[in-house]
Design an enzyme around this catalytic site. Structure first.
Site, PDB file in Angstrom:
ATOM      1  N   LYS A 130     -16.211  52.202  40.922  1.00  0.00           N
ATOM      2  CA  LYS A 130     -16.667  51.053  41.709  1.00  0.00           C
ATOM      3  C   LYS A 130     -16.839  49.873  40.759  1.00  0.00           C
ATOM      4  O   LYS A 130     -17.090  50.075  39.567  1.00  0.00           O
ATOM      5  CB  LYS A 130     -18.019  51.369  42.368  1.00  0.00           C
ATOM      6  CG  LYS A 130     -18.328  50.494  43.562  1.00  0.00           C
ATOM      7  CD  LYS A 130     -17.703  51.002  44.846  1.00  0.00           C
ATOM      8  CE  LYS A 130     -17.873  50.026  45.981  1.00  0.00           C
ATOM      9  NZ  LYS A 130     -17.444  50.572  47.270  1.00  0.00           N
ATOM     10  N   ASP A 170     -14.613  45.507  49.074  1.00  0.00           N
ATOM     11  CA  ASP A 170     -15.926  45.983  49.516  1.00  0.00           C
ATOM     12  C   ASP A 170     -16.660  44.728  49.992  1.00  0.00           C
ATOM     13  O   ASP A 170     -16.005  43.731  50.342  1.00  0.00           O
ATOM     14  CB  ASP A 170     -16.675  46.683  48.362  1.00  0.00           C
ATOM     15  CG  ASP A 170     -17.922  47.434  48.831  1.00  0.00           C
ATOM     16  OD1 ASP A 170     -17.782  48.494  49.458  1.00  0.00           O
ATOM     17  OD2 ASP A 170     -19.049  46.950  48.603  1.00  0.00           O
TER      18      ASP A 170
HETATM   19  P1  NDP Z   1     -18.240  42.602  54.368  1.00  0.00           P
HETATM   20  O1  NDP Z   1     -18.481  41.708  53.226  1.00  0.00           O
HETATM   21  O2  NDP Z   1     -17.003  42.448  55.172  1.00  0.00           O
HETATM   22  O3  NDP Z   1     -19.485  42.542  55.358  1.00  0.00           O
HETATM   23  C1  NDP Z   1     -20.762  42.873  54.928  1.00  0.00           C
HETATM   24  C2  NDP Z   1     -21.731  42.640  56.058  1.00  0.00           C
HETATM   25  O4  NDP Z   1     -23.000  43.179  55.697  1.00  0.00           O
HETATM   26  C3  NDP Z   1     -21.952  41.177  56.349  1.00  0.00           C
HETATM   27  O5  NDP Z   1     -22.280  41.017  57.694  1.00  0.00           O
HETATM   28  C4  NDP Z   1     -23.148  40.871  55.439  1.00  0.00           C
HETATM   29  O6  NDP Z   1     -23.920  39.763  55.846  1.00  0.00           O
HETATM   30  C5  NDP Z   1     -23.969  42.133  55.562  1.00  0.00           C
HETATM   31  N1  NDP Z   1     -24.763  42.303  54.357  1.00  0.00           N
HETATM   32  C6  NDP Z   1     -24.309  42.379  53.079  1.00  0.00           C
HETATM   33  N2  NDP Z   1     -25.327  42.491  52.230  1.00  0.00           N
HETATM   34  C7  NDP Z   1     -26.447  42.474  52.982  1.00  0.00           C
HETATM   35  C8  NDP Z   1     -27.822  42.577  52.685  1.00  0.00           C
HETATM   36  N3  NDP Z   1     -28.241  42.706  51.413  1.00  0.00           N
HETATM   37  N4  NDP Z   1     -28.703  42.559  53.726  1.00  0.00           N
HETATM   38  C9  NDP Z   1     -28.269  42.420  55.010  1.00  0.00           C
HETATM   39  N5  NDP Z   1     -26.958  42.319  55.351  1.00  0.00           N
HETATM   40  C10 NDP Z   1     -26.078  42.359  54.353  1.00  0.00           C
HETATM   41  O7  NDP Z   1     -18.341  44.096  53.773  1.00  0.00           O
HETATM   42  P2  NDP Z   1     -17.791  45.442  54.379  1.00  0.00           P
HETATM   43  O8  NDP Z   1     -17.864  45.418  55.852  1.00  0.00           O
HETATM   44  O9  NDP Z   1     -16.506  45.739  53.722  1.00  0.00           O
HETATM   45  O10 NDP Z   1     -18.844  46.508  53.794  1.00  0.00           O
HETATM   46  C11 NDP Z   1     -20.036  46.870  54.501  1.00  0.00           C
HETATM   47  C12 NDP Z   1     -20.542  48.205  53.974  1.00  0.00           C
HETATM   48  O11 NDP Z   1     -19.518  49.212  54.153  1.00  0.00           O
HETATM   49  C13 NDP Z   1     -20.898  48.250  52.500  1.00  0.00           C
HETATM   50  O12 NDP Z   1     -21.968  49.151  52.305  1.00  0.00           O
HETATM   51  C14 NDP Z   1     -19.647  48.820  51.867  1.00  0.00           C
HETATM   52  O13 NDP Z   1     -19.902  49.433  50.624  1.00  0.00           O
HETATM   53  C15 NDP Z   1     -19.265  49.838  52.904  1.00  0.00           C
HETATM   54  N6  NDP Z   1     -17.876  50.290  52.853  1.00  0.00           N
HETATM   55  C16 NDP Z   1     -16.848  49.388  52.982  1.00  0.00           C
HETATM   56  C17 NDP Z   1     -15.538  49.841  52.958  1.00  0.00           C
HETATM   57  C18 NDP Z   1     -14.389  48.943  53.227  1.00  0.00           C
HETATM   58  O14 NDP Z   1     -13.275  49.477  53.412  1.00  0.00           O
HETATM   59  N7  NDP Z   1     -14.550  47.641  53.298  1.00  0.00           N
HETATM   60  C19 NDP Z   1     -15.235  51.273  52.679  1.00  0.00           C
HETATM   61  C20 NDP Z   1     -16.381  52.136  52.678  1.00  0.00           C
HETATM   62  C21 NDP Z   1     -17.655  51.632  52.716  1.00  0.00           C
HETATM   63  P3  NDP Z   1     -23.915  38.445  54.955  1.00  0.00           P
HETATM   64  O15 NDP Z   1     -22.609  37.801  55.225  1.00  0.00           O
HETATM   65  O16 NDP Z   1     -25.090  37.676  55.438  1.00  0.00           O
HETATM   66  O17 NDP Z   1     -24.070  38.886  53.514  1.00  0.00           O
END
Ligand code: NDP
Length: 452
Positions: A130, A170
């Site tokens: 990661k 991510d």
């Molecule tokens: P994105 O950046 O597309 O979206 C993240 C979302 O989560 C946004 O709505 C963001 O809001 C919110 N968020 C992020 N940090 C925080 C925080 N500290 N508190 C509250 N809300 C938060 O990311 P992904 O959708 O790709 O990833 C989301 C999760 O899924 C993560 O845990 C990631 O590790 C996991 N994941 C992703 C994969 C992928 O293929 N993309 C694969 C496997 C797991 P804001 O814009 O306000 O920050």
């Protein structure tokens, strides 16, 4: 080695804490896994003697570097970048890159550790890694993001490679950022290889990679519900996040006949009692990916919906199923109790470690259908693995074939969890099942290599 070198669980956790001061997320992730693995290893001398868990909980290497870039006003900005290469026993390191101000070495070490088990569960040959930076893409111009990505890759490129370490997206890293980083890698090395996944379709990407994590989390939910003779159809779903994983989880819930009630971001959550339809999901995708807006804007567009601010999370909205799809530790013990009191029967994690340890223990004690991210969100990395295969063979598979493979892989992960997590009385502890199935595969490969 003698059996006197065996440690018990509390001493093991104590050692992890001492060796990793100020790294609570990493300690939390190792603790959760160790609770199950110590039980599994009871009487299995070979794992103890080879110190396998101790070795998996010590990353192969942690690379940290400075990332300098110039903002639009000509100011020089300095960020920190990392790549954590946790374990490559069963394949090249593989795992996303996160750009978010909350990124620390502890967060990336926990993610790389979890990724090791997740990747093993997919059945594909991928190790765990990661990376990321404390860079905050929010409010930055496209040119600033490009300059940052180029600077980040100018350092990272020497540590990665199609057979060495293959990063992906991510939080904060989507198609745009992968494009900037792949472009810089290609420019520096003069090579077009599958060194990153999540690429655009025109330049080596795979169909359904964007959708795979969210869709996969719902397929996993579907598999869990079916053990009780239930379906997604008719279920009310509460989802957190509004990024890649959340919007695609919402899309699949809607496609399967469920109703999505909430989405969120770090500022708060929206609740739409009429249901977040496909049309509304498309609007949110455009808001997030093109306009780079905030989820609070939803209520101006869709009447009848409400926004709760102050960083509030949606777990108080009554539902049948919950999908935490934002970030780590976004669902605590109190949230878990609230969900249960409101009748929530299943939780499928789209994010990594969104439920804290107390929440996990509460879900397990209540014996609901609860899937940890390392099992339920593995669809994304699985299709990344399929993107690597397509890149190596220089071919592109059809969407229908990839959909079928994703469905199969999620079903396979569910079966592995059931194999090691079933109590024989109809309850499946998916956390235990995922931990043991993932551990066993990596551990057996490590045993074959001797002491390395
Ligand atoms: P994105 O950046 O597309 O979206 C993240 C979302 O989560 C946004 O709505 C963001 O809001 C919110 N968020 C992020 N940090 C925080 C925080 N500290 N508190 C509250 N809300 C938060 O990311 P992904 O959708 O790709 O990833 C989301 C999760 O899924 C993560 O845990 C990631 O590790 C996991 N994941 C992703 C994969 C992928 O293929 N993309 C694969 C496997 C797991 P804001 O814009 O306000 O920050």
């Amino acid at each position: 080695m003698t059996s006197s070198e065996h440690v018990d669980l509390p001493s093991f956790i104590d050692g992890v804490k001492k060796r990793n001061p100020g790294q609570p997320e990493f300690v939390q992730a190792v603790t959760e896994v160790a609770e199950d693995i110590f039980e599994f290893m009871r009487g299995k001398e070979k794992y103890h003697e080879a110190q396998i868990l101790r070795r998996i909980a010590e990353p192969d290497r942690v690379i940290s570097f400075r990332v300098c870039w110039e903002d639009d006003k000509g100011n020089i900005r300095v960020q920190r970048g990392w790549r954590v290469q946790n374990n490559n026993a069963i394949g090249p390191y593989k795992g996303g890159i996160r750009f978010h101000p909350s990124v620390t070495e502890s967060v990336l070490k926990f993610l790389a550790f979890e990724q090791t088990f997740k990747n093993a569960l997919t059945g594909l040959p991928m190790g765990g890694g990661k990376g990321g930076s404390n860079f905050n893409p929010k409010g930055k111009s496209a040119n600033e993001v490009m300059r940052f990505c180029q600077s980040f890759m100018t350092e990272l490129y020497r540590h990665i490679g199609a057979d060495v370490d293959v990063p992906a997206g991510d939080i904060g890293v989507g198609g745009r950022e992968i494009g900037y980083m792949f472009g810089q890698y290609k420019r520096i090395t003069n090579q077009f290889t599958g060194v990153l996944t999540g690429k655009g379709l025109e330049w080596g990407g795979s169909l359904i990679r964007t959708e795979a994590t969210g869709y996969g989390a719902v397929y996993f939910l579907q598999n869990m519900l079916r053990t009780k003779g239930l379906e997604v159809e008719g279920k009310r779903a509460v989802i957190s996040g509004s990024g890649n994983v959340a919007t695609h989880a919402a899309e699949k819930i809607v496609q399967l006949g469920g109703t999505v009630l909430t989405l969120s971001d770090s500022e708060g959550f929206i609740h739409d009692p009429d249901g977040i339809t496909q049309e509304k999901i498309d609007w949110v995708k455009n808001l997030k990916n093109v306009k780079r807006g905030r989820i609070s804007e939803y209520v101006k567009e869709f009447k009848g919906a409400s926004f709760t601010g102050g960083g509030a999370r949606p777990w108080g909205v009554a539902c049948d199923v919950a999908l935490p799809c934002a970030t780590q530790n976004e669902l605590d013990g109190n949230d878990a109790k609230t969900l249960l009191a409101n009748g929530c029967m299943a939780v499928s994690e789209g994010a990594n470690m969104p439920t804290n340890l107390e929440g996990v223990h509460i879900f397990k004690a209540a014996k609901i259908l609860y899937a940890p991210g390392k099992a339920s969100n593995a669809g994304g990395v699985a299709v990344s693995g399929l993107e690597m295969s397509q890149n190596s063979a220089r071919i592109s598979w059809k969407e229908a074939d990839l959909q079928e493979m994703l469905l199969d892989i999620m079903k396979g992960i569910h079966a592995s969890c059931a194999e090691y997590g079933s109590d024989g009385n109809g309850y499946i502890d998916y956390v235990k099942g995922a931990n043991i199935a993932g551990f066993k595969k990596v551990a057996d490969a490590m045993l074959a290599y001797g002491v390395v």
